[in-house]
Scaffold this motif. Structure first.
Motif, PDB file in Angstrom:
ATOM      1  N   THR A  18     -13.460 -62.259 -20.843  1.00  0.00           N
ATOM      2  CA  THR A  18     -13.164 -61.004 -20.141  1.00  0.00           C
ATOM      3  C   THR A  18     -12.718 -59.968 -21.162  1.00  0.00           C
ATOM      4  N   TYR A  19     -12.975 -58.717 -20.843  1.00  0.00           N
ATOM      5  CA  TYR A  19     -12.643 -57.590 -21.719  1.00  0.00           C
ATOM      6  C   TYR A  19     -11.755 -56.635 -20.940  1.00  0.00           C
ATOM      7  N   THR A  20     -10.619 -56.270 -21.519  1.00  0.00           N
ATOM      8  CA  THR A  20      -9.716 -55.335 -20.859  1.00  0.00           C
ATOM      9  C   THR A  20      -9.591 -54.094 -21.718  1.00  0.00           C
ATOM     10  N   GLU A  45      -6.359 -50.957 -19.041  1.00  0.00           N
ATOM     11  CA  GLU A  45      -5.922 -51.646 -17.823  1.00  0.00           C
ATOM     12  C   GLU A  45      -7.054 -51.958 -16.840  1.00  0.00           C
ATOM     13  N   GLN A  46      -8.287 -51.831 -17.278  1.00  0.00           N
ATOM     14  CA  GLN A  46      -9.449 -52.194 -16.451  1.00  0.00           C
ATOM     15  C   GLN A  46     -10.102 -53.415 -17.100  1.00  0.00           C
ATOM     16  N   THR A  47     -10.374 -54.441 -16.304  1.00  0.00           N
ATOM     17  CA  THR A  47     -10.965 -55.678 -16.830  1.00  0.00           C
ATOM     18  C   THR A  47     -12.445 -55.722 -16.480  1.00  0.00           C
ATOM     19  N   TYR A  48     -13.236 -56.131 -17.468  1.00  0.00           N
ATOM     20  CA  TYR A  48     -14.691 -56.236 -17.320  1.00  0.00           C
ATOM     21  C   TYR A  48     -15.097 -57.686 -17.575  1.00  0.00           C
ATOM     22  N   SER A  49     -16.047 -58.169 -16.787  1.00  0.00           N
ATOM     23  CA  SER A  49     -16.430 -59.575 -16.892  1.00  0.00           C
ATOM     24  C   SER A  49     -17.519 -59.836 -17.922  1.00  0.00           C
TER      25      SER A  49
END
Length: 166
Positions: free
Chosen positions: A4-6, A9-13
């Motif tokens: 996962t990439y943050t 404060e937004q997390t991306y899969s």
């Protein structure tokens, strides 16, 4: 492994989603950018092991696919290999009916998997089907044993080691 990439404060899969989000800010990154380079952009990268349930489900599906593929591979009978896919099954069943109708001891030329002409009787074709049934039973038994082992596995390494033992 699940990553996962943050960023802010937004997390991306996945990296593609992150790339799209960064692109909206005018930051264009190649999808092959290293974790260190992403960190310099303020992205937190987390690599996590997938849950054991997910690993088990994936392995069960993989072994089921292998079993299903093995069920339609050519089958050996009397020194020859014979196709046994959907089309071949239909042809074998039709030939049995025709040979039965032609009378006891009737024979026809059958093209084997290796493209040899083989004289067969209805009894020969039934024995081919019987060999398939025996193989199928063995494949399903081996699959069920492997599935039980998968369900009992507690680590990725244990799951990865399990194969169809034919």
């Amino acid at each position: 492994m699940q990553t996962t990439y943050t960023y802010r404060e937004q997390t991306y899969s996945n990296l593609y989603e992150l790339s799209e989000a960064l692109g909206q800010e005018g930051i264009f990154i190649p999808l092959s950018l290293s974790d260190e380079a992403l960190a310099e952009l303020g992205v937190t990268v987390v690599h996590e092991e997938e849950p054991i349930e997910t690993l088990r489900e994936r392995k069960i599906m993989e072994l089921k696919r292998q079993r299903d593929e093995a069920e339609v591979t050519p089958i050996e009978y009397n020194g020859n290999l014979y196709d046994y896919d959907d089309k071949a099954r239909d042809r074998i069943n039709a030939a049995i009916i025709a040979l039965d109708d032609m009378g006891a001891g009737s024979r026809i030329n059958w093209t084997s998997y290796n493209n040899y002409d083989v004289l067969v009787t209805a009894k020969d074709l039934r024995k081919i089907i019987a060999n398939v049934a025996i193989r199928s039973n063995k494949l399903h038994t081996v699959y069920r044993l492997a599935k039980e082992k998968i369900e009992q596995a507690t680590t990725k390494e244990e799951v990865d080691k399990i194969t169809l033992e034919l």
